[in-house]
Design an enzyme around this catalytic site. Structure first.
Site, short mmCIF file in Angstrom:
data_model
loop_
_atom_site.label_atom_id
_atom_site.label_comp_id
_atom_site.label_asym_id
_atom_site.label_seq_id
_atom_site.Cartn_x
_atom_site.Cartn_y
_atom_site.Cartn_z
N GLU A 155 -6.73 4.97 7.69
CA GLU A 155 -6.66 6.28 7.29
C GLU A 155 -7.72 7.15 6.73
OE1 GLU A 155 -2.99 5.54 5.33
OE2 GLU A 155 -2.05 4.88 7.32
N GLU A 182 -5.40 -4.55 10.50
CA GLU A 182 -4.64 -3.54 10.54
C GLU A 182 -4.78 -2.92 11.84
OE1 GLU A 182 -2.41 -2.51 6.62
OE2 GLU A 182 -4.24 -1.12 7.04
N GLY A 226 2.28 2.47 10.80
CA GLY A 226 3.57 3.65 10.72
C GLY A 226 4.13 3.91 12.05
N HIS A 259 -9.62 1.25 4.51
CA HIS A 259 -8.41 1.48 5.44
C HIS A 259 -8.60 2.72 6.50
CE1 HIS A 259 -4.26 2.42 6.28
NE2 HIS A 259 -4.02 1.46 5.54
N SER A 302 3.15 -1.94 10.27
CA SER A 302 4.85 -2.27 10.47
C SER A 302 5.44 -3.44 10.32
CB SER A 302 5.05 -1.64 12.21
OG SER A 302 4.75 -0.36 12.38
N ASN A 319 0.87 -1.14 0.22
CA ASN A 319 -0.03 -0.22 0.01
C ASN A 319 1.02 1.15 -0.02
OD1 ASN A 319 -1.84 1.85 0.48
ND2 ASN A 319 -2.51 1.44 2.53
N LYS A 372 0.07 4.40 -0.45
CA LYS A 372 -0.39 5.51 0.20
C LYS A 372 -0.30 6.62 -0.90
CE LYS A 372 -0.32 3.29 4.74
NZ LYS A 372 -0.23 3.32 6.27
P1 13P Z 1 3.02 0.57 7.67
O1 13P Z 1 3.39 -0.77 7.26
O2 13P Z 1 3.73 1.71 7.19
O3 13P Z 1 3.00 0.44 9.15
O4 13P Z 1 1.29 0.58 7.26
C1 13P Z 1 0.79 -0.32 7.35
C2 13P Z 1 -0.58 0.20 6.45
O5 13P Z 1 -1.49 1.00 6.72
C3 13P Z 1 -0.94 -0.80 5.19
O6 13P Z 1 -2.20 -0.43 4.76
#
Ligand code: 13P
Length: 254
Positions: free
Chosen positions: A97, A167, A173, A95, A213, A9, A11
């Site tokens: 976010e 997740e 992150g 997601h 992560s 992903n 982003k």
């Molecule tokens: P990270 O791997 O940067 O923690 O992000 C995970 C994520 O949100 C994947 O969709």
């Protein structure tokens, strides 16, 4: 046996050129016989060119979001059909976010999933609790409501196009990964929900990815858990070297 899937992903990262360089490099290092499935979920601006670049490889391309209406006056939005038209076969929905910054609700995810399935897209459906939820002992209740409300109306047959991504928001992150025990517990619980809401067969075939992560140095222990079928990776998917280590975890494909 469920085949493992490692999904990137990206982003809101990378230009078209950067995306093309990555996919080109991945294509060379990801043989068709590789035992792990790979999906790259990229920003909308580059979906078409990178999907073209991925032709002739086993790399699948996905979008990170869509809008549920088929077309019309929805400035800034992208429909499921447009995503298919750009060459994608996957889309991420729900997601954290999107839920956190864009106020997406379970009802929104339900409508988005229905639209995506209508256009025959595979859905990477994200669910997960915040730290506050976890500390308050609400994790399992929250996972249950996100899953059942988001999948309301999805048939057993349609479920074959759904991949669930667990997740935990507190692990995204942050560098803090769920322990394999925490992740396995949540994944087994989610699989149990699929078993009771659908069927034994659906529960055994649906893939449940872990995200939060995931890095080359922790992927092996996560993938060793019986109910973890792959990973949805943010930060560690941005560099080709690191992504190759992820898809080749535990010596896979080497
Ligand atoms: P990270 O791997 O940067 O923690 O992000 C995970 C994520 O949100 C994947 O969709």
């Amino acid at each position: 046996m469920r085949k493992k899937l490692i999904a990137a992903n990206w982003k809101m990262n990378k230009t078209i050129d950067e995306g093309l360089v990555f996919v080109n490099g991945l294509k060379e290092k990801y043989p068709k016989t590789h035992p792990v499935d790979v999906v790259i979920c990229a920003p909308a601006t580059m979906l078409f060119p990178i999907a073209e670049k991925a032709i002739g490889s086993r790399i699948d391309i996905g979008a990170q979001n869509l809008f549920w209406e088929p077309e019309g006056a929805y400035t800034g939005e992208i429909s499921a059909r447009m995503i298919v038209d750009a060459g994608c076969s996957y889309v991420i929905i729900g997601h954290s976010e999107r839920r956190q910054y864009f106020h997406e609700t379970n009802e929104h995810t339900r409508k988005k999933i229905a639209t995506a399935l209508n256009e025959r897209l595979n859905v990477i459906f994200c669910i997960g609790e915040t730290l506050e939820d976890r500390n308050a002992g609400r994790t399992m209740d929250l996972l249950r409501s996100q899953l059942t409300e988001g999948l309301a109306g999805v048939s057993d047959q349609q479920l074959r196009s759904i991949i669930i991504a667990y997740e935990p928001v507190w692990a995204i992150g942050t560098g803090v990964t769920a322990t394999p025990e925490q992740a396995q517990e949540a994944h087994a619980f989610i699989r149990g929900l699929v078993r009771s809401g659908y069927s034994e067969k659906s529960a055994e075939t649906i893939r449940i990815l872990y995200g939060g992560s995931v890095k080359p140095d922790n992927i092996d222990e996560l993938m060793a858990c019986p109910d973890i079928d792959g990973a949805l990776v943010g930060g560690a998917s941005l560099k080709l070297d690191s992504f190759l280590k992820l898809i080749n975890y535990g010596g896979m494909g080497l």
